[in-house]
Design a protein around this motif. Structure first.
Motif, PDB file in Angstrom:
ATOM      1  N   TYR A  68      60.227  35.078 120.632  1.00  0.00           N
ATOM      2  CA  TYR A  68      61.078  35.963 119.767  1.00  0.00           C
ATOM      3  C   TYR A  68      60.491  35.895 118.159  1.00  0.00           C
ATOM      4  O   TYR A  68      60.965  35.128 117.130  1.00  0.00           O
ATOM      5  CB  TYR A  68      62.509  35.252 119.709  1.00  0.00           C
ATOM      6  N   PRO A  69      59.288  36.911 117.833  1.00  0.00           N
ATOM      7  CA  PRO A  69      58.875  36.940 116.632  1.00  0.00           C
ATOM      8  C   PRO A  69      59.726  37.228 115.430  1.00  0.00           C
ATOM      9  O   PRO A  69      59.443  36.821 114.423  1.00  0.00           O
ATOM     10  CB  PRO A  69      57.749  37.832 116.720  1.00  0.00           C
ATOM     11  N   ASN A  70      60.835  37.920 115.890  1.00  0.00           N
ATOM     12  CA  ASN A  70      61.776  38.203 114.826  1.00  0.00           C
ATOM     13  C   ASN A  70      62.628  37.361 114.122  1.00  0.00           C
ATOM     14  O   ASN A  70      63.498  37.562 113.257  1.00  0.00           O
ATOM     15  CB  ASN A  70      62.586  39.461 115.367  1.00  0.00           C
ATOM     16  N   VAL A  71      62.493  36.181 114.978  1.00  0.00           N
ATOM     17  CA  VAL A  71      63.602  35.065 114.670  1.00  0.00           C
ATOM     18  C   VAL A  71      62.644  33.943 114.104  1.00  0.00           C
ATOM     19  O   VAL A  71      61.802  33.504 114.151  1.00  0.00           O
ATOM     20  CB  VAL A  71      64.164  34.424 115.988  1.00  0.00           C
ATOM     21  N   GLN A  72      63.371  33.784 112.809  1.00  0.00           N
ATOM     22  CA  GLN A  72      62.515  32.685 111.819  1.00  0.00           C
ATOM     23  C   GLN A  72      63.080  31.404 112.034  1.00  0.00           C
ATOM     24  O   GLN A  72      64.210  31.168 112.390  1.00  0.00           O
ATOM     25  CB  GLN A  72      62.701  32.933 110.355  1.00  0.00           C
ATOM     26  N   VAL A  73      62.055  30.386 112.247  1.00  0.00           N
ATOM     27  CA  VAL A  73      62.470  28.872 112.874  1.00  0.00           C
ATOM     28  C   VAL A  73      62.253  28.136 111.631  1.00  0.00           C
ATOM     29  O   VAL A  73      61.189  28.037 111.167  1.00  0.00           O
ATOM     30  CB  VAL A  73      61.632  28.564 113.848  1.00  0.00           C
ATOM     31  N   THR A  74      63.210  27.367 111.073  1.00  0.00           N
ATOM     32  CA  THR A  74      63.177  26.461 109.973  1.00  0.00           C
ATOM     33  C   THR A  74      63.711  25.049 110.377  1.00  0.00           C
ATOM     34  O   THR A  74      64.178  25.166 111.471  1.00  0.00           O
ATOM     35  CB  THR A  74      63.885  27.051 108.827  1.00  0.00           C
ATOM     36  N   ARG A  75      63.483  24.186 109.360  1.00  0.00           N
ATOM     37  CA  ARG A  75      64.302  23.052 109.788  1.00  0.00           C
ATOM     38  C   ARG A  75      64.766  22.204 108.222  1.00  0.00           C
ATOM     39  O   ARG A  75      64.256  22.805 107.294  1.00  0.00           O
ATOM     40  CB  ARG A  75      63.099  22.018 110.558  1.00  0.00           C
ATOM     41  N   LEU A  76      65.644  21.261 108.587  1.00  0.00           N
ATOM     42  CA  LEU A  76      66.220  20.869 107.338  1.00  0.00           C
ATOM     43  C   LEU A  76      65.250  20.170 106.655  1.00  0.00           C
ATOM     44  O   LEU A  76      64.330  19.398 107.225  1.00  0.00           O
ATOM     45  CB  LEU A  76      67.384  19.938 107.851  1.00  0.00           C
ATOM     46  N   ALA A  77      65.360  20.014 105.422  1.00  0.00           N
ATOM     47  CA  ALA A  77      64.278  19.605 104.198  1.00  0.00           C
ATOM     48  C   ALA A  77      64.586  17.940 104.525  1.00  0.00           C
ATOM     49  O   ALA A  77      65.449  17.238 104.985  1.00  0.00           O
ATOM     50  CB  ALA A  77      64.672  19.838 102.841  1.00  0.00           C
ATOM     51  N   ARG A  78      63.374  17.218 104.196  1.00  0.00           N
ATOM     52  CA  ARG A  78      63.242  15.819 104.501  1.00  0.00           C
ATOM     53  C   ARG A  78      62.800  15.156 102.955  1.00  0.00           C
ATOM     54  O   ARG A  78      62.394  15.866 102.312  1.00  0.00           O
ATOM     55  CB  ARG A  78      62.320  15.468 105.327  1.00  0.00           C
ATOM     56  N   GLY A  79      63.175  13.964 103.239  1.00  0.00           N
ATOM     57  CA  GLY A  79      62.743  13.215 101.853  1.00  0.00           C
ATOM     58  C   GLY A  79      63.725  12.207 101.400  1.00  0.00           C
ATOM     59  O   GLY A  79      64.309  11.793 102.102  1.00  0.00           O
ATOM     60  N   LEU A  80      63.667  11.846 100.054  1.00  0.00           N
ATOM     61  CA  LEU A  80      64.570  10.921  99.456  1.00  0.00           C
ATOM     62  C   LEU A  80      66.019  11.336  99.508  1.00  0.00           C
ATOM     63  O   LEU A  80      66.288  12.380  99.051  1.00  0.00           O
ATOM     64  CB  LEU A  80      64.140  10.480  98.222  1.00  0.00           C
ATOM     65  N   PRO A  81      66.915  10.334 100.123  1.00  0.00           N
ATOM     66  CA  PRO A  81      68.313  10.765 100.045  1.00  0.00           C
ATOM     67  C   PRO A  81      68.821  10.627  98.427  1.00  0.00           C
ATOM     68  O   PRO A  81      68.448   9.515  98.069  1.00  0.00           O
ATOM     69  CB  PRO A  81      69.091   9.847 100.829  1.00  0.00           C
ATOM     70  N   ALA A  82      69.772  11.438  98.252  1.00  0.00           N
ATOM     71  CA  ALA A  82      70.309  11.409  96.895  1.00  0.00           C
ATOM     72  C   ALA A  82      71.048  10.199  96.696  1.00  0.00           C
ATOM     73  O   ALA A  82      71.616   9.759  97.341  1.00  0.00           O
ATOM     74  CB  ALA A  82      71.230  12.859  96.584  1.00  0.00           C
TER      75      ALA A  82
END
Lengths: 263, 200
Positions: B164-178
């Motif tokens: 589905y090329p019209n559907v963008q796939v992202t993921r939640l950011a990672r790294g240091l917890p606040a």
């Protein structure tokens, strides 16, 4: 109880409760271990944790644990993550091959039986599975694991009559007899899997390659046209030998039509 | 052999099957219930009966709900084109608690775990694909746990969504917890934080 310290790879994990885990670790000096990590996911507000926030599959870490061979479950008291294989996690094929390696190690080794060279080999392999050479790296590791644990099938001589196959086309491979069979004996072996002679020669040559510091040297570049049939053959063989079905072959090896298992 | 009456023993056995409750705790809770007035104690039984008869999975997102579709899927102010994929309803609640996300969800009801025998067919992958195929989704956010199996599941979904090329796939950011401290972060968290650094 005495505490032991070891470099370990996590092969299996089970989330026992909100904060605790039961892990199967492969220790360099202690072999397979089952440990309970109480409070593995617990952290202070600042983020401090005795277990670096919890142990994940395939993590390499420095572990401190109670060690008593009379007990089936040891207690993990400390875990310091050394390598979390972030590169591996970017490719699904690499993840599945690494998990297959972990599954094989967990079923082929006995508890508390150290295999230092195999550990080094696995540590190296997990890193190399994130590279484009993952297929040949995995196959070489699989063969090394079989050799180290005594499960390596006979690949040079017919397991029925003893005739050396080297240079001659094989009649096939027999999982029940743990090895190749020659053309003369193929009629009397009923669980024969056909095996392309070129792939057999490839397996034989991989086993002859020199090894150094946990890695096979001069490993040839292989394609999945070569490794898939060989992985399928070895998976069929080891599942037959162990008398149990493994889970990862379904993810790693594409299915084929019946009767062409190793072609 | 226990000296308790059979009904008390049954209650204790059932309570002891709950996570985190051993036989001693079960005994304590059972006697607490015995001391309560019948109408008070039966409220617990009614609550359990209610939750087992009324709660079901939303037919759209598979969240736990009393009404179908759930209150999130049927909320017209929500962005139906933005779907956050999570493993469990508990993860959805955690994201909802931030009050920042205005899209909708899809609960997988687990993650692919080859070693435990949990396959894509055991999850709600097919309904997710049907949802995407309907053409209303423009972005899928992978809100899966950042571990080996969570990442594997996200990669599996990404491969399916590639058609589905019209559907963008992202993921939640990672790294240091606040609120955390760098000195206590493990090397994976720090590596993710360095890779995902942002312009100030």
């Amino acid at each position: 109880m005495a505490l032991a310290r070891d470099r370990c790879i996590c092969l299996r994990k089970f989330e026992y409760s909100e904060t605790s885990q039961i892990l199967t670790l492969f220790g360099r000096e202690h072999g397979l271990l089952r440990v309970m990590a109480k409070g593995a996911h617990r952290r202070t507000k600042a983020g401090a944790s005795k277990f670096d926030g919890g142990v994940d599959l395939l993590d390499l870490g420095q572990a401190v644990f109670t060690f008593d061979t009379a007990r089936e479950l040891q207690t993990l008291t400390e875990w310091h993550l050394l390598e979390g294989h972030l590169e591996l996690r970017r490719d699904l094929r690499s993840i599945y091959l690494a998990l297959y390696a972990a599954e094989l190690v967990s079923v082929l080794l006995e508890a508390h039986d150290p295999h230092r060279e195999l550990f080094d080999r696995m540590e190296h392999t997990l890193g190399a599975l994130a590279t484009p050479r993952r297929e040949e790296v995995f196959l070489a590791f699989e063969l090394e694991l079989f050799r180290e644990t005594g499960y390596l099938p006979e690949l040079n001589a017919c397991v029925s009559c003893g005739q050396v196959i080297n240079g001659l086309p094989a009649g096939g491979f027999s999982p029940s007899r743990s090895g190749v069979i020659c053309r003369n004996c193929e009629a009397v072996v009923h669980d024969r899997i056909s095996l392309d002679p070129r792939l057999l020669r490839l397996l034989q040559s991989l086993l002859r390659l020199p090894r150094q510091q946990g890695a096979t040297q001069r490993l040839p570049q292989l394609t999945r046209h070569q490794t898939d049939p060989l992985n399928r053959l070895l998976a069929t063989y080891i599942q037959h030998t162990l008398g149990r079905r493994l889970r990862l072959p379904d993810y790693v090896i594409p299915p084929v039509q019946a009767g062409t298992l190793a072609r | 052999m226990s000296n308790y009456a059979q009904s008390i023993q049954n209650l204790m056995n059932e309570l002891a099957r709950l996570p985190g409750i051993g036989m001693r705790s079960a005994e304590r809770i059972a006697f607490h219930l015995l001391k309560q007035k019948p109408e008070e104690a039966l409220k617990l039984a009614d609550a359990i009966r209610d939750v087992k008869t009324r709660i079901r999975h939303c037919s759209v997102c598979y969240n736990l709900t009393e009404q179908d579709p759930c209150h999130i899927c049927s909320d017209p102010s929500r962005d139906q084109g933005l779907v956050c994929v999570v493993e469990q309803p508990k993860d959805l609640l955690a994201l909802e608690a931030t009050g920042l996300y205005k899209g909708v969800y899809h609960v997988l009801l687990g993650r692919i775990s080859p070693l435990e025998g949990i396959e894509p067919a055991d999850l709600t992958v097919e309904p997710l694909m049907r949802r995407v195929a309907s053409g209303t989704v423009r972005e899928v956010i992978m809100g899966l746990n950042p571990n080996m199996e969570g990442d594997g599941t996200a990669l599996h979904l990404q491969a399916l969504l590639a058609s589905y090329p019209n559907v963008q796939v992202t993921r939640l950011a990672r790294g240091l917890p606040a609120g955390s401290s760098i000195e206590y972060a493990n090397r994976n968290i720090l590596a993710d934080a360095i890779a995902g650094r942002q312009k100030m």
